[in-house]
Design a protein around this motif. Structure first.
Motif, mmCIF file in Angstrom:
data_model
loop_
_atom_site.group_PDB
_atom_site.id
_atom_site.type_symbol
_atom_site.label_atom_id
_atom_site.label_comp_id
_atom_site.label_asym_id
_atom_site.label_seq_id
_atom_site.Cartn_x
_atom_site.Cartn_y
_atom_site.Cartn_z
ATOM 1 N N LEU A 415 -5.673 -1.678 0.619
ATOM 2 C CA LEU A 415 -5.955 -0.715 -0.439
ATOM 3 C C LEU A 415 -4.989 -0.837 -1.617
ATOM 4 O O LEU A 415 -4.902 0.061 -2.444
ATOM 5 N N GLY A 416 -4.274 -1.948 -1.691
ATOM 6 C CA GLY A 416 -3.481 -2.237 -2.876
ATOM 7 C C GLY A 416 -2.045 -1.764 -2.850
ATOM 8 O O GLY A 416 -1.362 -1.798 -3.873
ATOM 9 N N PHE A 417 -1.541 -1.345 -1.692
ATOM 10 C CA PHE A 417 -0.145 -0.921 -1.596
ATOM 11 C C PHE A 417 0.722 -2.109 -1.155
ATOM 12 O O PHE A 417 0.325 -2.892 -0.283
ATOM 13 N N SER A 418 1.894 -2.226 -1.741
ATOM 14 C CA SER A 418 2.851 -3.247 -1.299
ATOM 15 C C SER A 418 3.827 -2.618 -0.301
ATOM 16 O O SER A 418 3.842 -1.408 -0.099
ATOM 17 N N SER A 419 4.675 -3.455 0.297
ATOM 18 C CA SER A 419 5.605 -2.954 1.312
ATOM 19 C C SER A 419 6.586 -1.933 0.734
ATOM 20 O O SER A 419 7.018 -1.009 1.430
ATOM 21 N N ARG A 420 6.938 -2.077 -0.557
ATOM 22 C CA ARG A 420 7.891 -1.129 -1.155
ATOM 23 C C ARG A 420 7.295 0.275 -1.274
ATOM 24 O O ARG A 420 8.029 1.271 -1.295
ATOM 25 N N HIS A 421 5.948 0.359 -1.340
ATOM 26 C CA HIS A 421 5.310 1.671 -1.448
ATOM 27 C C HIS A 421 5.446 2.480 -0.164
ATOM 28 O O HIS A 421 5.289 3.703 -0.178
ATOM 29 N N LEU A 422 5.732 1.800 0.955
ATOM 30 C CA LEU A 422 5.856 2.502 2.231
ATOM 31 C C LEU A 422 6.992 3.523 2.207
ATOM 32 O O LEU A 422 6.963 4.521 2.934
ATOM 33 N N TYR A 423 7.982 3.284 1.354
ATOM 34 C CA TYR A 423 9.153 4.151 1.322
ATOM 35 C C TYR A 423 9.165 5.056 0.088
ATOM 36 O O TYR A 423 10.178 5.665 -0.236
ATOM 37 N N THR A 424 8.008 5.140 -0.575
ATOM 38 C CA THR A 424 7.863 6.029 -1.729
ATOM 39 C C THR A 424 7.417 7.409 -1.254
ATOM 40 O O THR A 424 6.589 7.527 -0.354
ATOM 41 N N ARG A 425 7.972 8.457 -1.852
ATOM 42 C CA ARG A 425 7.545 9.811 -1.507
ATOM 43 C C ARG A 425 6.141 10.063 -2.076
ATOM 44 O O ARG A 425 5.796 9.556 -3.143
ATOM 45 N N ILE A 426 5.353 10.859 -1.356
ATOM 46 C CA ILE A 426 3.982 11.140 -1.765
ATOM 47 C C ILE A 426 3.943 11.711 -3.183
ATOM 48 O O ILE A 426 3.083 11.353 -3.994
ATOM 49 N N CYS A 427 4.893 12.586 -3.507
ATOM 50 C CA CYS A 427 4.894 13.230 -4.826
ATOM 51 C C CYS A 427 5.137 12.242 -5.957
ATOM 52 O O CYS A 427 4.814 12.528 -7.114
ATOM 53 N N ASP A 428 5.697 11.063 -5.651
ATOM 54 C CA ASP A 428 5.997 10.068 -6.683
ATOM 55 C C ASP A 428 4.872 9.048 -6.869
ATOM 56 O O ASP A 428 4.971 8.175 -7.738
ATOM 57 N N LEU A 429 3.816 9.128 -6.066
ATOM 58 C CA LEU A 429 2.694 8.204 -6.208
ATOM 59 C C LEU A 429 1.843 8.590 -7.415
ATOM 60 O O LEU A 429 1.779 9.756 -7.808
ATOM 61 N N SER A 430 1.172 7.601 -8.000
ATOM 62 C CA SER A 430 0.250 7.871 -9.104
ATOM 63 C C SER A 430 -1.022 8.523 -8.568
ATOM 64 O O SER A 430 -1.247 8.569 -7.351
ATOM 65 N N GLY A 431 -1.853 9.035 -9.478
ATOM 66 C CA GLY A 431 -3.103 9.666 -9.057
ATOM 67 C C GLY A 431 -3.993 8.707 -8.287
ATOM 68 O O GLY A 431 -4.596 9.073 -7.271
ATOM 69 N N GLY A 432 -4.083 7.461 -8.748
ATOM 70 C CA GLY A 432 -4.905 6.476 -8.048
ATOM 71 C C GLY A 432 -4.363 6.128 -6.679
ATOM 72 O O GLY A 432 -5.115 5.946 -5.721
ATOM 73 N N GLN A 433 -3.024 6.040 -6.563
ATOM 74 C CA GLN A 433 -2.407 5.746 -5.266
ATOM 75 C C GLN A 433 -2.619 6.893 -4.285
ATOM 76 O O GLN A 433 -2.886 6.667 -3.105
ATOM 77 N N LYS A 434 -2.518 8.129 -4.777
ATOM 78 C CA LYS A 434 -2.774 9.275 -3.904
ATOM 79 C C LYS A 434 -4.218 9.275 -3.419
ATOM 80 O O LYS A 434 -4.491 9.593 -2.257
#
Length: 630
Positions: A415-434
């Motif tokens: 779904l287009g997430f890289s490994s670094r996104h695994l450690y991103t907080r939900i509140c910091d994701l973009s609208g499309g990523q959420k």
């Protein structure tokens, strides 16, 4: 963002033989922010008659590019040139309407009523976009979607040489989107004016664009033709360059296969050469095996899914659903069409048992397990402080998709997430990523009935292709509401229209739905009821006898008898044709996968059988329509 006039005198078009006048452009544009280079040495030109669609992943700079070309964003380096007196109207993602202004003032300003009311173009825009909004209402009282439509109307009634539109289809239903595409195609005489539009609506792009710009990695790559042509050229570019992004290329090839074989094939589009397209997809299988998915759904669901019987839903004096009978079976892939406010979301709530209808009842199968992707992201709010990996740890480590085991991390990568996104907080994701994470969490629950309410919100064209690929391999019942016509036609097999509280099957899909709305509007103007037009009064008319039926239909009794015989014969032939298709598919599935010559022969035979089956179905539908058979 308000429209702007660039220059002091009106620009006059001058055209010579084989000469297209330059309108505006840029050269050597460089623009970067602290963490990212948005545009790097970009050079572009726009000429009279250009209709350009702009695509790219979210955050790659599409809106910024429009701002630079309009002179509203200052680049770090490079030049932007405009023809003297060029009038540019721009629709930004945010409006600059005055809160205290009336809708009338926001749209036509101080123009006297006798002036704007006497202009057919202005009347058409107002009727198509804001007829449901009070003319004297204050802008501050409007919803976000209503403000957006008022701002679009304001722009379209203006007299511009160039229109720049950033997501113009947001908050428009499918009927309004079809109107907007037709309007833009005839706004300027052929070969004059220019249009630049940023949108994720691929059907809209194919209708209005004669060229495409792809924004990525600080660059802007031009392509000739609309979205279909862009997909073809992008696949060819990837093939020749032997790019390493194999997954993205495969998705584009799959989308091209659907474009070339299905309803969106456009042999008349510039540079969309069907012969080359067919060569590129020669070994590409159909986007999904419907029979296999339906069989898998039957194993998970049994024979019963959801059944609505005489369902009526009222809010005060308004009837949203009027005596609806509907059976949703295992493996059905259904799209629900309807204007804003028609009751689509209400229908979805009733289907899943979240809302009890005013009258009638809903029967839900014992094995049904619902999952709902809503328009809102409330489900993620309570998780906002957690990192993505912490949320995924709450779910099973192995899930089954497409009959194969996989892990949540691999699905996330898909779904287009890289490994670094695994450690991103939900509140910091973009609208499309959420939105993509929301879909992933739903699939991890392994439902067998999936309800999607505007799943394409906040997704760019690449991510929409990923979503479609994921849904192609999902075995279960799917019910989707979306105003994205491309997504609707691509993902669902059957479409139903909710018009005037009635639910109508549309065998011909979106085109038939739009015809229904046009007929409803004409009937309203002539004083007839919509029930008369759509045949809802057929039960009462049936009591008048066979002779009146023959007279009303325009056919004699002898002709009607012959048509009924032909219909019965077609029923048998369709059954035989369906069995032949199934047998040929089974033969192909059992063939040697390394024997490409034989596989090619079998594929050709299968395509021929499918075409013959579809021809029989089309003839059956025409006869059934003439006879009033549902």
């Amino acid at each position: 963002m308000a429209g702007c006039i660039i220059g002091s005198t009106q620009f006059r078009y001058t055209r010579q033989a084989k000469y297209v006048a330059f309108l505006f452009g840029c050269e050597g544009i460089h623009l970067e922010y602290p963490a990212k280079t948005v545009l790097d040495n970009v050079a572009l030109g726009v000429h009279e008659g250009d209709r350009i669609g702009i695509v790219g992943q979210n955050g790659d700079g599409k809106s910024t590019l429009l701002g630079v070309l309009a002179g509203l964003v200052e680049p770090d380096d490079g030049l932007v040139r405009h023809t003297r007196g060029l009038r540019i109207g721009m629709l930004g993602q945010r409006d600059s309407l005055e809160d205290e202004a009336s809708v009338e003032y926001a749209v036509v300003g101080d123009t006297p009523e006798y002036v704007w009311a006497g202009d057919p173009r202005v009347r058409e825009v107002i009727s198509a976009l804001i007829a449901d909004i009070a003319w004297d209402a204050k802008v501050k009282t409007l919803s976000g979607g209503q403000r957006r439509r008022v701002d679009l109307a304001r722009l379209l009634v203006g007299d511009w040489d160039v229109l720049m539109l950033d997501e113009p289809t947001n908050h428009l239903d499918m009927h309004a989107i079809a109107w907007l595409a037709a309007y833009l195609n005839r706004r300027w005489p052929k070969g004059t004016g220019a249009l630049l539009t940023v949108t994720h609506d691929r059907w809209f792009l194919d209708e209005v664009a004669n060229a495409m710009w792809e924004v990525h990695d600080g660059l802007v790559d031009p392509f000739e033709g609309g979205y279909s042509a862009y997909v073809l050229q992008r696949v060819e570019r990837d093939r020749v360059a032997q790019v390493t992004e194999q997954k993205r290329k495969n998705l584009m090839r799959k989308e091209l296969a659907w474009l070339s074989r299905g309803a969106r094939a456009r042999s008349t589009k510039p540079k969309f050469h069907m012969a080359l397209a067919q060569e590129l997809i020669a070994e590409e299988p159909p986007v999904r095996n419907t029979l296999e998915l339906r069989a898998m759904a039957m194993q998970r669901l049994g024979k019963q899914c959801v059944e609505l019987t005489r369902v009526t839903e009222r809010f005060g004096d308004r009837t949203v659903l009027d005596n609806v009978d509907w059976i949703i079976g295992p493996g059905d892939r259904i799209g629900v069409l309807g204007e804003n406010g028609a009751g689509k979301t209400t229908l979805l709530k009733i289907i899943q048992g979240a809302l009890k209808p005013t009258f009638g009842f809903v029967k839900i199968g014992k094995t049904v397990k619902f999952a709902v992707l809503s328009q809102r992201l409330d489900e993620l709010e309570e998780m906002s402080k957690y990192r993505v990996t912490e949320v995924l740890s709450r779910y099973r480590t192995r899930v089954v998709l497409d009959g194969k085991e996989t892990t949540p991390a691999k699905l996330l990568e898909r779904l287009g997430f890289s490994s670094r996104h695994l450690y991103t907080r939900i509140c910091d994701l973009s609208g499309g990523q959420k939105r993509r994470l929301q879909l992933l969490l739903i699939l991890l629950d392994e439902p067998n009935v999936l309800i999607l309410d505007e799943p394409g919100n906040d997704l760019d064209t690449d991510m929409l292709a990923v979503l479609e690929d994921l849904l192609d391999t999902w075995a279960g019942t799917l019910v989707m509401v979306t105003h994205d016509r491309y997504l609707m036609e691509r993902v669902t097999d059957d479409q139903y229209a909710l018009v005037g509280g009635k639910l109508r099957h549309c065998p011909r899909g979106v085109d038939e739905y739009l015809e229904l709305l046009d007929e409803r509007n004409r009937s309203a103007a002539s004083g007839r009821t919509f029930a008369d037009v759509t045949g809802q009064g057929a039960a009462a008319q049936a009591q008048q006898g066979a002779s009146s039926k023959a007279s009303d239909s325009g056919y004699t009794n002898a002709e009607l008898r012959e048509m009924k015989k032909r219909l019965a014969s077609l029923n048998k032939k369709m059954g035989t044709a369906a069995r032949k298709v199934e047998d040929k598919q089974a033969e192909m599935d059992g063939a040697d996968p390394t024997d490409f010559v034989r596989l090619g022969e079998l594929q050709a035979e299968l395509d021929e059988l499918r075409a013959a089956k579809e021809a029989l179905e089309d003839e059956w539908l025409e006869l059934a329509d003439a006879l009033g058979v549902e």
